[in-house]
Design a protein around this motif. Structure first.
Motif, PDB file in Angstrom:
ATOM      1  N   UNK A   1       0.817  -1.213   0.000  1.00  0.00           N
ATOM      2  CA  UNK A   1       0.000   0.000   0.000  1.00  0.00           C
ATOM      3  C   UNK A   1       0.847   1.257   0.000  1.00  0.00           C
ATOM      4  N   UNK A   2       2.036   1.215   0.594  1.00  0.00           N
ATOM      5  CA  UNK A   2       2.899   2.401   0.632  1.00  0.00           C
ATOM      6  C   UNK A   2       3.206   2.916  -0.772  1.00  0.00           C
ATOM      7  N   UNK A   3       3.394   2.006  -1.710  1.00  0.00           N
ATOM      8  CA  UNK A   3       3.685   2.412  -3.089  1.00  0.00           C
ATOM      9  C   UNK A   3       2.516   3.184  -3.689  1.00  0.00           C
ATOM     10  N   UNK A   4       1.323   2.713  -3.426  1.00  0.00           N
ATOM     11  CA  UNK A   4       0.122   3.374  -3.949  1.00  0.00           C
ATOM     12  C   UNK A   4      -0.094   4.708  -3.236  1.00  0.00           C
ATOM     13  N   UNK A   5       0.088   4.722  -1.913  1.00  0.00           N
ATOM     14  CA  UNK A   5      -0.073   5.963  -1.158  1.00  0.00           C
ATOM     15  C   UNK A   5       0.948   7.006  -1.604  1.00  0.00           C
ATOM     16  N   UNK A   6       2.172   6.583  -1.894  1.00  0.00           N
ATOM     17  CA  UNK A   6       3.194   7.512  -2.375  1.00  0.00           C
ATOM     18  C   UNK A   6       2.804   8.102  -3.731  1.00  0.00           C
ATOM     19  N   UNK A   7       2.243   7.275  -4.584  1.00  0.00           N
ATOM     20  CA  UNK A   7       1.799   7.763  -5.892  1.00  0.00           C
ATOM     21  C   UNK A   7       0.649   8.749  -5.744  1.00  0.00           C
ATOM     22  N   UNK A   8      -0.291   8.448  -4.857  1.00  0.00           N
ATOM     23  CA  UNK A   8      -1.392   9.392  -4.614  1.00  0.00           C
ATOM     24  C   UNK A   8      -0.868  10.705  -4.042  1.00  0.00           C
ATOM     25  N   UNK A   9       0.085  10.625  -3.127  1.00  0.00           N
ATOM     26  CA  UNK A   9       0.672  11.830  -2.547  1.00  0.00           C
ATOM     27  C   UNK A   9       1.379  12.654  -3.617  1.00  0.00           C
ATOM     28  N   UNK A  10       2.055  11.982  -4.533  1.00  0.00           N
ATOM     29  CA  UNK A  10       2.755  12.671  -5.618  1.00  0.00           C
ATOM     30  C   UNK A  10       1.784  13.485  -6.470  1.00  0.00           C
ATOM     31  N   UNK A  11       0.563  12.985  -6.596  1.00  0.00           N
ATOM     32  CA  UNK A  11      -0.425  13.638  -7.456  1.00  0.00           C
ATOM     33  C   UNK A  11      -1.120  14.838  -6.806  1.00  0.00           C
TER      34      UNK A  11
END
Length: 110
Positions: A85-95
Motif C-alpha cells: 500500500x505504501x507504493x500506492x499511497x506515495x503515488x497518490x501523494x505525488x499527485x
C-alpha cells in the motif's frame, strides 16, 4: 486510517508464506497471479454493481462492503508482485496539487 493499510500489508506479507490449507491469502498466492487477478476482476464487477444499486436505493452498505473486498484483493495482488500500500499511497501523494487533466496528459507524454 492508513495505519489499517499498514496493518493489512504486514498481515498479507506474513500470510504469503503461510500454510495454504489454513490461509485464504496463502491459497491465493499458491494459485498464482491469474487467480488473484480473477478475484480482483470479480470484486471490481461486484463493486460496480453495488454502486449502481446504491444510487437507486440511497443505501451504500453493500457498496462499502464490496469496495473493501476490492481493496483487499488489490492489496493481495500488490503483495504477490512485491509491492504494498505504501507504493500506492506515495503515488497518490505525488499527485496532490496536480490537476487530474494535467496528470493524465503527463502520463500520455511519458
Amino acid at each position: 486510517m492508513d495505519s489499517i493499510l499498514h496493518q493489512l500489508d504486514t498481515i498479507l506479507a506474513a500470510r504469503k508464506s503461510a500454510d495454504a490449507d489454513n490461509s485464504y491469502v496463502a491459497s491465493l498466492h499458491r494459485q498464482g497471479l491469474n487467480k488473484i487477478l480473477e478475484k480482483v476482476g470479480e470484486e471490481c464487477t461486484e463493486t460496480l454493481i453495488a454502486a449502481k444499486d446504491a444510487e437507486r436505493s440511497c443505501n451504500s452498505k453493500e457498496l462499502i462492503a464490496e469496495t473493501a473486498d476490492l481493496w483487499f484483493h488489490s492489496l493481495v495482488m500488490l503483495s504477490h508482485l512485491g509491492e504494498n500500500a505504501d507504493s500506492v499511497l506515495a503515488e497518490l501523494a505525488r499527485r496532490f496539487g496536480i490537476s487530474g487533466i494535467d496528470e493524465k496528459a503527463n502520463r500520455k507524454n511519458s
